[in-house]
Design a protein around this motif. Sequence first.
Motif, mmCIF file in Angstrom:
data_model
loop_
_atom_site.group_PDB
_atom_site.id
_atom_site.type_symbol
_atom_site.label_atom_id
_atom_site.label_comp_id
_atom_site.label_asym_id
_atom_site.label_seq_id
_atom_site.Cartn_x
_atom_site.Cartn_y
_atom_site.Cartn_z
ATOM 1 N N UNK A 65 -1.489 -36.647 -4.636
ATOM 2 C CA UNK A 65 -1.119 -36.720 -3.231
ATOM 3 C C UNK A 65 -0.664 -38.184 -2.864
ATOM 4 N N UNK A 66 0.444 -38.323 -2.693
ATOM 5 C CA UNK A 66 1.006 -39.885 -2.546
ATOM 6 C C UNK A 66 0.919 -40.200 -1.019
ATOM 7 N N UNK A 67 0.902 -39.522 -0.129
ATOM 8 C CA UNK A 67 0.812 -40.012 1.365
ATOM 9 C C UNK A 67 0.325 -38.892 2.230
ATOM 10 N N UNK A 68 -0.105 -39.516 3.342
ATOM 11 C CA UNK A 68 -0.473 -38.620 4.271
ATOM 12 C C UNK A 68 0.572 -38.853 5.853
ATOM 13 N N UNK A 69 0.852 -37.772 6.632
ATOM 14 C CA UNK A 69 1.659 -38.326 7.684
ATOM 15 C C UNK A 69 0.723 -37.573 8.829
ATOM 16 N N UNK A 70 0.348 -38.214 9.927
ATOM 17 C CA UNK A 70 -0.373 -37.844 11.031
ATOM 18 C C UNK A 70 0.697 -37.698 12.248
ATOM 19 N N UNK A 71 0.509 -36.556 13.110
ATOM 20 C CA UNK A 71 1.548 -36.271 13.870
ATOM 21 C C UNK A 71 0.966 -37.024 15.281
ATOM 22 N N UNK A 72 -0.323 -37.185 15.494
ATOM 23 C CA UNK A 72 -0.911 -37.665 16.537
ATOM 24 C C UNK A 72 -2.268 -37.899 16.353
ATOM 25 N N UNK A 73 -2.868 -38.800 17.360
ATOM 26 C CA UNK A 73 -4.481 -38.740 17.264
ATOM 27 C C UNK A 73 -5.130 -37.455 17.734
ATOM 28 N N UNK A 74 -6.088 -37.003 16.806
ATOM 29 C CA UNK A 74 -6.687 -35.917 16.904
ATOM 30 C C UNK A 74 -7.865 -35.796 18.081
ATOM 31 N N UNK A 75 -8.101 -34.830 18.940
ATOM 32 C CA UNK A 75 -9.163 -34.602 19.603
ATOM 33 C C UNK A 75 -10.124 -34.001 19.233
ATOM 34 N N UNK A 76 -9.871 -32.801 18.421
ATOM 35 C CA UNK A 76 -10.608 -31.734 17.863
ATOM 36 C C UNK A 76 -11.068 -31.969 16.548
ATOM 37 N N UNK A 77 -10.642 -32.888 15.784
ATOM 38 C CA UNK A 77 -11.454 -33.079 14.495
ATOM 39 C C UNK A 77 -11.032 -34.203 13.801
ATOM 40 N N UNK A 78 -11.970 -34.907 13.110
ATOM 41 C CA UNK A 78 -11.867 -36.218 12.470
ATOM 42 C C UNK A 78 -10.928 -36.209 11.331
ATOM 43 N N UNK A 79 -9.733 -37.060 11.487
ATOM 44 C CA UNK A 79 -8.859 -37.138 10.412
ATOM 45 C C UNK A 79 -9.195 -37.387 9.099
ATOM 46 N N UNK A 80 -8.400 -36.846 8.027
ATOM 47 C CA UNK A 80 -8.703 -36.987 6.568
ATOM 48 C C UNK A 80 -7.956 -38.003 6.275
ATOM 49 N N UNK A 81 -7.070 -38.935 6.945
ATOM 50 C CA UNK A 81 -6.125 -39.809 6.307
ATOM 51 C C UNK A 81 -7.005 -41.106 5.697
ATOM 52 N N UNK A 82 -8.020 -41.326 5.999
ATOM 53 C CA UNK A 82 -8.485 -42.313 5.557
ATOM 54 C C UNK A 82 -9.277 -41.839 4.050
ATOM 55 N N UNK A 83 -9.714 -40.782 4.280
ATOM 56 C CA UNK A 83 -10.446 -40.021 2.837
ATOM 57 C C UNK A 83 -9.368 -40.029 1.709
ATOM 58 N N UNK A 84 -8.168 -39.680 2.223
ATOM 59 C CA UNK A 84 -7.085 -39.705 1.147
ATOM 60 C C UNK A 84 -6.578 -41.122 0.742
ATOM 61 N N UNK A 85 -6.597 -42.005 1.737
ATOM 62 C CA UNK A 85 -6.200 -43.495 1.360
ATOM 63 C C UNK A 85 -7.240 -43.928 0.389
ATOM 64 N N UNK A 86 -8.485 -43.704 0.436
ATOM 65 C CA UNK A 86 -9.696 -44.213 -0.528
ATOM 66 C C UNK A 86 -9.141 -43.553 -1.940
ATOM 67 N N UNK A 87 -8.421 -42.481 -2.102
ATOM 68 C CA UNK A 87 -8.133 -41.846 -3.437
ATOM 69 C C UNK A 87 -6.580 -42.390 -3.756
ATOM 70 N N UNK A 88 -5.977 -43.426 -2.867
ATOM 71 C CA UNK A 88 -4.830 -44.115 -3.474
ATOM 72 C C UNK A 88 -3.422 -43.565 -2.586
ATOM 73 N N UNK A 89 -3.644 -42.727 -1.550
ATOM 74 C CA UNK A 89 -2.425 -42.420 -0.762
ATOM 75 C C UNK A 89 -2.093 -43.338 0.211
ATOM 76 N N UNK A 90 -0.738 -43.518 0.419
ATOM 77 C CA UNK A 90 -0.516 -44.259 1.519
ATOM 78 C C UNK A 90 -0.611 -43.279 2.955
ATOM 79 N N UNK A 91 -0.717 -43.995 3.910
ATOM 80 C CA UNK A 91 -1.053 -43.417 5.196
ATOM 81 C C UNK A 91 0.012 -43.864 6.171
ATOM 82 N N UNK A 92 0.641 -42.855 6.894
ATOM 83 C CA UNK A 92 1.553 -43.171 7.790
ATOM 84 C C UNK A 92 1.031 -42.507 9.216
#
Length: 464
Positions: A65-92
Amino acid sequence: MIARQPLRPAAAAQAPEPGVHGIHDDALANNSYLVEVGQHEAVVIDPPRDPGPQIRLAEQIGVRIAATLETHVHADYVSGAREHAACGADVFVPKDAAVAWLHQNVADGDRVRFGDVAFRALATPGHTPEHLAYVLEHAGEPRAVFTGGSLIVGGAGRTDLLGDARTDELARAQFRSLRLLRQLPDAVRVYPTHGAGSFCLASTTSVENPTIGSERITNPLLAIHDEDTFGDELRRGFGTFPRYYCHLQAVNRAGTRLLRDLSPPPALDPRRVVRRTEEGAVLVDARPIHEWAVGHPAGAISNALRPAFPSWLGWVVPFGTSVILIADGAERAEAVRLARAIGYDDLAVLDGDVDAWRSEGLPTSTTEELTPHEAAERQRAGAVLLDVRQDVEFDVLRIPGALHLELGAIIAGETPDAPAVIAFCGHGERSATAAGLLEQRGVRVANLIGGTAAWVDAGLPVES
């Protein structure tokens, strides 16, 4: 349209067609997507907080997993983008999201490139102001679009999450966003984040392998060509939504602690649980509803462990409140996982079972359960049948003579004026929650076993 410089080196030869793998979250009725982009790399769209399913899938198909893309700031769940960033993924992240943690901004027209594969950002405000959709391009040709909470199969994302003051403005923006998306080629596949059952939706239908072409034919909102009419139709699909939605966008902007940094919830003895509840903690019984009905600590709220568990936890327990769970074994671990998926991190568990509570001489309660025929007999004798389902369910099917109050209204404090109440929902779980809350207010209440499904199976009358 301004294209960014490639963020990764292009492959020497054209990469194979990118593979899209959907990962459905039954608990919150959402989808994330793992997209193979070549060179043994993948991108994840809108990851939930727990990265485990995406990581396991990536390992299974042999990609990183090289990167994650967020479509919007979610109201219904906590985003996992930072979890993947901690494993080395770029976050957009959309540039107008205003998140406070390390990321790369993406704006309308930007392309995030991986060799022959690119994700082209389209500004699609409406569900949220900063919303982006991502058009998946392969060798310059559009293949799919990840629509987040804009275009949903058969409908669109709701526009009232920021409050009444902005609902109309965002509905008009959603109209324009859907008009933009419908201009994509017919063959472009549609991959929304929110699915049927999500409280983020205004409406939805079911279409297998949806495309822009199929949406033009089947999505009634795409057939509307006037902003005012669109807004009216969109708002007709708005139902109530969990109270925690009002808090989670701020949480996602600020960033939560990583799951690996959270300690396991402490196991508290019954006396300690009593002290914590006196200080404001809420005791939530995640056991099956029959076990709760037979006997539970006085004041414990029933929220049986099931896919809907986190949504109703976030509805019944004010956000930020300490939660003490009653659950055992694997059910305990799953209840903790689901609670943390929506940002409920201040957790503890009851050490031992209800027998341990009783052995301490602490008060317990029971809740009467009735079969459909017993409930019908009680109704004839004057008891009030209380339907706690959502409005949309009540509009489709109802029991004659039943009073209707959504569970959310009961949570908010509404109480039926009746000496005896029989609560029911679709299958019995939500009505157990309602029964517990009403018992705390002094209402004599029973729970209809199996809800409307059992009532219909028993051949008792319904209206539709």
